[in-house]
Design an enzyme around this catalytic site. Structure first.
Site, mmCIF file in Angstrom:
data_model
loop_
_atom_site.group_PDB
_atom_site.id
_atom_site.type_symbol
_atom_site.label_atom_id
_atom_site.label_comp_id
_atom_site.label_asym_id
_atom_site.label_seq_id
_atom_site.Cartn_x
_atom_site.Cartn_y
_atom_site.Cartn_z
ATOM 1 C CD GLU A 113 21.526 0.389 -2.663
ATOM 2 O OE1 GLU A 113 22.109 -0.750 -2.193
ATOM 3 O OE2 GLU A 113 20.810 1.190 -1.993
ATOM 4 C CG HIS A 134 -2.354 -1.540 -21.705
ATOM 5 N ND1 HIS A 134 -3.153 -1.489 -22.829
ATOM 6 C CD2 HIS A 134 -2.327 -2.599 -20.798
ATOM 7 C CE1 HIS A 134 -3.727 -2.851 -22.711
ATOM 8 N NE2 HIS A 134 -3.296 -3.476 -21.689
ATOM 9 C CE LYS A 248 21.188 5.581 3.744
ATOM 10 N NZ LYS A 248 21.963 4.406 4.280
#
Length: 258
Positions: A113, A134, A248
């Site tokens: 951010e 892995h 948003k």
């Protein structure tokens, strides 16, 4: 029940108003402190205290890191930026201590951010070793060289368990019976670092004395200071997040709340 409820929020927020109406204790955040930088405020200190962490020791570690100056934080920030400008677009933070995982998740938000603006920014990723070796080890070892890797290592483990004998014989690993987990982890860390460096991966390492509350506070402050410096070196404001507001706004529109 109200005597057991504590609210942490911004002054004047909806949650602050609800707490006042219900008569709950409200711990207000310092103004102009973004969520990702709030670990050492009431937002982070309250849950740490409830979890049994010594927050006085935690803040003491942060203050000690502050008093040491910004040299190490600036060095880490500068190294990241130099590697970024040489084509390393992704930073993989990696640790062999499972208890560090949640801090790695916070680190992603902090740097993501703060730096990801204006078409620039190092993409932050976190790997939980040895488990993620892995799934990601092959790519890191032989993939495109657009990645830098930062290891976080601890001189002293949080706990140290001894590998038992017995059923291990059936798995043909009896030679490590009696060894402690930390010794095996340290050997694995050195082996992975050597393999990645030999393979051409740009590797940084951050060494932390232990997993105490003081070290947690110090490392938290170190990362926040490094992040701010790194973002400024990129020419962006480390404390804003304008891009977050875009989704948003779309969500509120779709929900009919705008």
């Amino acid at each position: 029940m109200k005597t057991r409820l504590y609210v942490t929020t911004d002054k004047g927020s909806v949650l602050n108003q609800m707490a006042d109406r219900e008569g709950c204790d409200c711990l207000l955040m310092p103004p102009n402190v973004g969520g990702r930088y709030s670990v050492l405020t009431v937002v982070g200190l309250l849950p740490c205290a409830v979890a049994g962490i010594d927050i006085d020791e935690m803040m003491s570690g942060a203050k000690k890191e502050l008093s040491m100056g910004a040299n190490e934080a600036c060095l880490y920030a500068s190294a990241r930026q130099l590697l970024y400008r040489s084509g390393k677009k992704i930073e993989m933070l990696a640790c062999f201590e499972p208890a560090f995982r949640r801090m790695g998740e916070w680190w992603k938000q902090l740097f993501g951010e703060s730096e990801g603006k204006g078409g620039s920014g190092i993409f932050p990723a976190y790997a939980d070793y040895t488990a993620d070796l892995h799934s990601l080890g092959q790519l890191i070892q032989e993939g495109e060289r657009t990645l830098m890797e930062t290891f976080v290592t601890f001189d002293k483990p949080r706990i140290n368990l001894v590998i038992p004998s017995g059923s291990l014989h059936a798995d043909k690993i009896s030679h490590i019976a009696g060894m402690d987990i930390n010794a095996v982890n340290c050997s694995a860390s050195r082996a992975v670092k050597k393999a990645h460096i030999d393979g051409g991966v740009a590797v940084l390492e951050l060494c932390v004395p232990d997993m105490s509350a003081a070290s947690f506070g110090a490392l938290t402050y170190f990362f926040m200071r490094s992040c701010a410096v790194s973002a400024i070196l990129s020419g962006v404001n480390p404390f804003g997040q304008p891009g977050v507001e875009a989704y948003k706004k779309n969500l509120f529109t779709l929900l009919g709340l705008d």
